[in-house]
Design a protein around this motif. Structure first.
Motif, PDB file in Angstrom:
ATOM      1  N   LEU A  30       0.858  -1.182   0.000  1.00  9.03           N
ATOM      2  CA  LEU A  30       0.000   0.000   0.000  1.00  9.03           C
ATOM      3  C   LEU A  30       0.894   1.231   0.000  1.00  9.03           C
ATOM      4  CD1 LEU A  30      -2.705  -0.843   2.695  1.00  9.03           C
ATOM      5  CD2 LEU A  30      -2.913  -0.972   0.218  1.00  9.03           C
ATOM      6  N   ILE A  35      -2.301   5.468  -3.719  1.00  5.05           N
ATOM      7  CA  ILE A  35      -3.695   5.591  -3.274  1.00  5.05           C
ATOM      8  C   ILE A  35      -4.233   6.981  -3.590  1.00  5.05           C
ATOM      9  CG2 ILE A  35      -5.194   5.614  -1.234  1.00  5.05           C
ATOM     10  CD1 ILE A  35      -3.304   3.391  -0.089  1.00  5.05           C
ATOM     11  N   ASN A  39      -7.304   7.784  -6.287  1.00  4.43           N
ATOM     12  CA  ASN A  39      -8.510   8.502  -5.863  1.00  4.43           C
ATOM     13  C   ASN A  39      -8.696   9.806  -6.618  1.00  4.43           C
ATOM     14  OD1 ASN A  39     -10.069   7.312  -3.353  1.00  4.43           O
ATOM     15  ND2 ASN A  39      -7.926   6.751  -3.121  1.00  4.43           N
ATOM     16  N   GLU A  72      -8.559   1.089   1.728  1.00  6.35           N
ATOM     17  CA  GLU A  72      -7.652   0.095   1.145  1.00  6.35           C
ATOM     18  C   GLU A  72      -7.411  -1.065   2.097  1.00  6.35           C
ATOM     19  OE1 GLU A  72      -6.507   0.074  -2.044  1.00  6.35           O
ATOM     20  OE2 GLU A  72      -7.882   1.756  -2.236  1.00  6.35           O
ATOM     21  N   LYS A  75     -10.051  -3.675   2.071  1.00  6.07           N
ATOM     22  CA  LYS A  75      -9.987  -4.555   0.895  1.00  6.07           C
ATOM     23  C   LYS A  75      -9.031  -5.729   1.105  1.00  6.07           C
ATOM     24  CE  LYS A  75     -10.711  -0.789  -2.382  1.00  6.07           C
ATOM     25  NZ  LYS A  75     -10.055  -0.038  -3.452  1.00  6.07           N
ATOM     26  N   TYR A  83       3.454  -0.935   3.972  1.00  2.00           N
ATOM     27  CA  TYR A  83       2.996   0.431   3.764  1.00  2.00           C
ATOM     28  C   TYR A  83       4.188   1.284   3.372  1.00  2.00           C
ATOM     29  CZ  TYR A  83      -0.981  -1.001   6.634  1.00  2.00           C
ATOM     30  OH  TYR A  83      -2.072  -1.647   7.145  1.00  2.00           O
TER      31      TYR A  83
END
Length: 103
Positions: A30, A35, A39, A72, A75, A83
């Motif tokens: 992630l 992210i 978005n 996230e 999910k 991360y």
């Protein structure tokens, strides 16, 4: 479960190291940068809100970032996660909230 967090400014090599760790330990990666880009590109409610701050040259509030990460994490619940915090000021403005998502 193994969770790792890589902090550093853009261009520090977080992505390069993340690829190696993902391959070696079969992790899910992630990246806050990825992210945010997803978005914003898809004009989600959070992406539009984040972009409004970015367009003014302001930092995106932690609450917006947290909500993007929550979406996230939901999910990929229960999977090992890597991360990478793609932020220019990770050491100037620490984010203690991330620890509660790693526990």
């Amino acid at each position: 479960m193994l969770n790792l967090v890589l902090f550093g400014p853009p261009g520090a090599g977080k992505g390069t190291q993340s690829q190696k760790l993902v391959e070696k330990y079969n992790l899910v990666h992630l990246s806050t940068g990825d992210i945010f880009r997803f978005n914003i590109k898809n004009a989600t409610e959070l992406g539009t809100l984040a972009k409004s701050y970015m367009d003014k040259g302001e930092l995106v509030p932690d609450e917006v970032t947290i909500n993007m990460l929550k979406a996230e994490v939901v999910k990929i619940a229960l999977l090992p996660v890597l991360y990478s915090m793609d932020s220019p000021e990770p050491f100037l403005r620490p984010k203690p909230w991330i620890l509660c998502y790693l526990a």
